[in-house]
Design a protein around this motif. Sequence first.
Motif, mmCIF file in Angstrom:
data_model
loop_
_atom_site.group_PDB
_atom_site.id
_atom_site.type_symbol
_atom_site.label_atom_id
_atom_site.label_comp_id
_atom_site.label_asym_id
_atom_site.label_seq_id
_atom_site.Cartn_x
_atom_site.Cartn_y
_atom_site.Cartn_z
ATOM 1 N N UNK A 234 -51.488 55.943 51.651
ATOM 2 C CA UNK A 234 -51.014 54.732 52.292
ATOM 3 C C UNK A 234 -51.188 54.835 53.793
ATOM 4 N N UNK A 235 -51.860 53.879 54.448
ATOM 5 C CA UNK A 235 -52.008 53.943 55.895
ATOM 6 C C UNK A 235 -50.649 53.834 56.576
ATOM 7 N N UNK A 236 -50.438 54.700 57.533
ATOM 8 C CA UNK A 236 -49.175 54.687 58.259
ATOM 9 C C UNK A 236 -49.363 53.935 59.567
ATOM 10 N N UNK A 289 -41.857 53.297 47.585
ATOM 11 C CA UNK A 289 -41.214 54.523 47.117
ATOM 12 C C UNK A 289 -41.777 54.959 45.765
ATOM 13 N N UNK A 290 -41.957 54.008 44.867
ATOM 14 C CA UNK A 290 -42.530 54.343 43.561
ATOM 15 C C UNK A 290 -43.930 54.909 43.715
ATOM 16 N N UNK A 295 -47.579 59.636 43.561
ATOM 17 C CA UNK A 295 -48.515 60.557 44.224
ATOM 18 C C UNK A 295 -47.970 61.980 44.215
ATOM 19 N N UNK A 296 -46.657 62.148 44.464
ATOM 20 C CA UNK A 296 -46.064 63.479 44.428
ATOM 21 C C UNK A 296 -46.128 64.054 43.013
ATOM 22 N N UNK A 297 -45.853 63.226 42.025
ATOM 23 C CA UNK A 297 -45.932 63.687 40.634
ATOM 24 C C UNK A 297 -47.353 64.119 40.287
ATOM 25 N N UNK A 315 -40.018 64.703 41.746
ATOM 26 C CA UNK A 315 -40.669 63.498 42.259
ATOM 27 C C UNK A 315 -39.706 62.321 42.374
ATOM 28 N N UNK A 316 -38.470 62.514 41.953
ATOM 29 C CA UNK A 316 -37.480 61.460 42.118
ATOM 30 C C UNK A 316 -37.396 60.458 40.983
#
Length: 348
Positions: A234-236, A289-290, A295-297, A315-316
């Motif tokens: 995701x561009x920040x 957030x999802x 991505x973390x998962x 991963x929440x």
Amino acid sequence: MAMMCKNRAMDPAMERSTEVFRHPGRHRVAVFALDGVIPFELGIPLRILGGALGVEDGKPLYEVVTCSLAPGPVRTDADFPVVVEHGVAALAQADTVVVPASHELGPVFHEGVLSPRLAGAFAAIRPGTRVLSICTGSYLLAAAGLLDGRPATTHWMHTDHFQRLFPRVRVDPDVLYVDDGDVLTSAGVAAGVDLCLHVVRRDFGTAVANAVARRTVVPPHREGGQAQYIRRPLPEPQLAGTERARAWALDRLDQPLTLRQLAERESMSVRTFTRRFREEVGMSAGRWLTQQRVELARHLLESTDLSVDQVARKAGFGTGASMRQHLQLTLGVSPTAYRRTFQSSGTR
């Protein structure tokens, strides 16, 4: 297809040709190789369709030939050419035409138009012939008018451009292939294997397709679509606003996070934060957030041997069931299937 063939333009080489296909009774497949063709994609139809054998007699079920605008050398995107024996006559005699990706078709990729020679070649295809594209070969089908008003796909890197160039095509960017009866399109590169196996399965049944897959050492059917192969960092934005809240959230993805908590990090009301977040990021905070948790998962599934439930907690997602649901919706595959495909050998 019939509309295109009204103004049929024969190549001189086709006028002089004799029969290209030598085996009556077999399904005739012509693979259309153009300058800039990618050798991997060019070889898929012969390897998959050409490898399909009858269950009882073990004889080939397809006859696959390679053709071009004229017989002779064809440049590839590698450091070697291929020599093609057949011209447009093969297209006119085929039951199925396969168009793999080629990288030297400027007018097609920039203006969406065929050269007169290419238009003549497509016009030579008989009405009712099945046409397949592999990867960006879909550009040729679209430029020929074969995809107008129809569903189709192409390599995920090009779907946005493809849709802008051909607005009448109903582009599906997520699937590995689209079967619309007599016109079929595949996503990028190895998705051509999936498409050709699907064609074998459709023509001659699961047993034949599975046998080809075993000999080729590929899965008979891959789960999910292109989404699982796309990295979407995701561009920040550099603008001040919600950046601190996002950075704070990324360090706490394993925890329950609320919109109010995020808004408080920026000293904003929930309403103002929600509006500013959408302006900067292009989506809601909940969806962002999802996406970050997915991505973390993915990273944990690829790089660790943690159980699915452990990955879900880190991963929440809380539970393995919740993570399975989100990965299925986002990527089209289960966590186990994703790990089986992408986990590095060092973690197995």
